[in-house]
Design an enzyme around this catalytic site. Structure first.
Site, short mmCIF file in Angstrom:
data_model
loop_
_atom_site.label_atom_id
_atom_site.label_comp_id
_atom_site.label_asym_id
_atom_site.label_seq_id
_atom_site.Cartn_x
_atom_site.Cartn_y
_atom_site.Cartn_z
N ASP A 64 25.44 -43.56 64.89
CA ASP A 64 25.53 -43.35 66.34
C ASP A 64 26.34 -44.48 66.99
O ASP A 64 27.24 -44.24 67.79
CB ASP A 64 24.14 -43.31 66.97
CG ASP A 64 23.38 -42.04 66.65
OD1 ASP A 64 24.02 -41.05 66.25
OD2 ASP A 64 22.14 -42.04 66.82
N HIS A 76 29.42 -42.31 59.00
CA HIS A 76 28.67 -42.24 57.74
C HIS A 76 29.58 -42.59 56.57
O HIS A 76 29.17 -43.26 55.62
CB HIS A 76 28.11 -40.82 57.53
CG HIS A 76 26.82 -40.56 58.25
ND1 HIS A 76 25.73 -41.39 58.17
CD2 HIS A 76 26.45 -39.54 59.07
CE1 HIS A 76 24.74 -40.89 58.90
NE2 HIS A 76 25.15 -39.77 59.46
N GLU A 84 21.34 -43.16 60.55
CA GLU A 84 21.71 -42.33 61.70
C GLU A 84 21.98 -43.19 62.93
O GLU A 84 22.91 -42.94 63.69
CB GLU A 84 20.59 -41.32 61.99
CG GLU A 84 20.43 -40.24 60.93
CD GLU A 84 21.68 -39.41 60.76
OE1 GLU A 84 22.18 -38.88 61.75
OE2 GLU A 84 22.16 -39.32 59.62
N HIS A 138 30.49 -39.35 64.52
CA HIS A 138 29.24 -39.71 63.84
C HIS A 138 29.38 -39.54 62.32
O HIS A 138 28.99 -40.43 61.55
CB HIS A 138 28.12 -38.83 64.39
CG HIS A 138 26.78 -39.07 63.75
ND1 HIS A 138 25.82 -39.88 64.32
CD2 HIS A 138 26.24 -38.60 62.60
CE1 HIS A 138 24.75 -39.90 63.54
NE2 HIS A 138 24.98 -39.12 62.49
N GLU A 139 29.95 -38.42 61.90
CA GLU A 139 30.13 -38.17 60.46
C GLU A 139 31.14 -39.15 59.85
O GLU A 139 30.97 -39.61 58.71
CB GLU A 139 30.59 -36.73 60.22
CG GLU A 139 29.61 -35.66 60.69
CD GLU A 139 28.24 -35.80 60.06
OE1 GLU A 139 28.15 -36.17 58.87
OE2 GLU A 139 27.24 -35.55 60.76
#
Length: 511
Positions: free
Chosen positions: A205, A139, A201, A135-136
């Site tokens: 995901d 980003h 977000e 997930h990070e």
């Protein structure tokens, strides 16, 4: 300087960062979420922002400068990145840990990603930890932070990024002050950016889920961890774990990820032994050492553990912290007995402490962590010959394990073998480039041998790695005033000084 003062310094540092860049780098309109090419901040500028934040984080006592924890996180991260179609070939990533019991993780500009020890320990499987990491990574690959900075609200958003890093640092020494600064800094921008953040977000995901699955992990790990965090939020005094405050999590998001898993066939993915060892080590490093010993003893007695090898490994670390060196050696022998009896973790054959290490051809990386710990136990018990036997044989099997390398050099230095240590460093430097820990050890070697010129040259390289270019120039100038080097060494220092001055001058022009 305490954590809160460091945090305030970081806050003001990031507030003025926009002034370092030309005004025209910021777009008049917020880039479309789906088009990362519209992020007008350059990769170099994004990396510089990240480096500015990292210099403050690395200076904080909570920064976990542990080669094995960092090595594990980076190995896991690189496995995920290699499975991603989003990452650019020239994109830099660095994964690091903070010694903080709160459950949190965060991505910074420039590819820096931090994971609190509390989050790593809270993950009940490696796939759960990999899910948060994926997930990070998403980003970063989608340049969410770069687009936020480049948008119309860039000053307020940079304030929010600074406030997030500030909260990470300040809240440990003064929780109320940290939360107050965070609330004040974000009050003017959070509401206007809330929907935008939720879109980020959701995108992280979706892309993170694909990265997780392609890397061979259990895709159920991501929704399982998020759902447990959501449920845990009901029992936190402040309403939610730290991760939920920085990553708005809704039941809709969890349901969306779970729907994706239903489309896939069941996949059972065993955890690596590295995952268990790193979690055990982080547990052993937390809080009061005597309490940790008691907790490990209790879990071992009641057989409340996922992996006995890791549990005994953590106990030995806790015992070393608690200065129970004799018992640590006794438990080390028990650890090897467990390893040899466990055919699923068949690391060593006929191992006897202080004797040559015979490693199976398909050895696991975790063997290096265990051997590093064994050598530390031997040194703590003044069994110097046995310790060096372990180092030398383990390095043949695990020549790239950084903790072994650093510990072996430190042991040589502490036992007056600076020349051997320096020779070993020079060999390592041929394959390990720009390693700040090797530079620190090299500086100590030169100091022990009375080589002032080379000591200052090594210190200059430390400052370069820390981004302290003026201090590096000063060290090189001091080195030139020391008359104890040969012609080649003198020429090398002069060339490095010239190169660094040109670099600094070029960067000052760009600003």
């Amino acid at each position: 300087m305490n954590n809160y003062q460091i945090g305030m310094k970081l806050y003001y540092l990031i507030i003025v960062l926009p002034l370092l860049f030309p005004a025209n780098i910021f777009a008049d309109e917020l880039p479309d979420l789906g088009d990362i090419s519209q992020a007008t901040i350059t990769p170099r500028q994004e990396r510089e922002i990240g480096l500015q934040i990292m210099r403050q984080i690395r200076a904080d006592p909570s920064y976990l400068n542990d080669a094995e924890v960092a090595g594990y996180l980076n190995n896991l991260g690189n496995r995920l990145i290699s499975a991603s179609n989003e990452a650019k070939f020239d994109q830099s990533f660095e994964f690091f840990a903070l010694q903080d019991p709160s459950i949190n993780a965060f991505a910074l500009p420039g590819g820096f990603m931090g994971f609190n020890s509390g989050l790593i320990i809270a993950a009940q499987s490696e796939s759960e930890l990999a899910g948060v990491m994926a997930h990070e990574i998403a980003h970063v690959t989608q340049k969410h932070l770069a687009r936020m900075i480049s948008g119309q609200q860039h000053i307020g958003l940079i304030t929010s990024i600074a406030a997030l890093a500030l909260a990470i640092l300040a809240s440990r020494s003064n929780p109320q002050a940290g939360q107050a600064v965070l609330a004040t800094a974000q009050a003017g921008v959070i509401q206007s950016q809330l929907n935008f953040t939720r879109k980020h977000e959701k995108e992280a995901d979706r892309i993170g889920f694909n990265i997780l699955y392609k890397a061979g992990f259990d895709p159920h790990g991501m929704p399982a961890f998020f759902e447990r965090l959501q449920n845990a939020g009901r029992y936190y005094e402040n309403g939610a774990p730290s991760y939920l405050r920085t990553h708005p999590l809704t039941y809709e998001r969890i349901a969306d990820i779970e729907n994706r898993t239903r489309e896939l066939s069941y996949r059972q993915v065993p955890d690596s032994i590295d995952f268990h060892l790193v979690r055990a080590k982080l547990k052993a490093l937390q809080g009061n050492s005597a309490d940790r010993v008691t907790e490990f003893d209790s879990r071992l007695q009641d057989k409340r553990y996922a992996n006995e090898t890791a549990e005994r490994y953590g106990l030995i670390y806790a015992l070393l912290r608690d200065k129970q060196h004799k018992r640590a050696e006794k438990e080390l022998n028990e650890l090897y007995r467990v390893i040899q009896a466990d055919h699923t973790v068949s690391l060593l054959k006929n191992h006897r402490l202080g004797k040559p290490v015979l490693v199976e051809s398909d050895y696991l990386q975790s063997g290096a962590m265990i051997e590093t710990l064994a050598a530390r136990v031997k040194l703590a018990n003044k069994q110097i010959k046995d310790a060096f036997n372990i180092y030398q044989n383990a390095l043949k099997a695990y020549p790239q394990h950084r903790a072994l390398i650093y510990d072996y050099i430190a042991a040589l230095l502490s036992h007056k073998n600076a020349e051997v240590a320096l020779e070993f460093i020079n060999k390592q430097s041929q394959v390990i480039h720009d390693d700040i820990n090797l530079y620190r050890l090299e500086a100590q070697c030169h100091a022990a041998l009375g080589n002032a010129m080379l000591q200052h040259r090594a210190q200059a390289e430390i400052y370069i790695q820390e981004g302290k270019y003026r201090a590096a120039i000063e060290q090189l100038e001091i080195a030139l005033r020391k008359d104890n080097g040969n012609f080649y060494q003198l020429s090398s220092v002069e060339a490095r000084l010239r190169q660094l001055k040109e670099f600094v001058a070029a960067n000052e022009k760009k600003e």
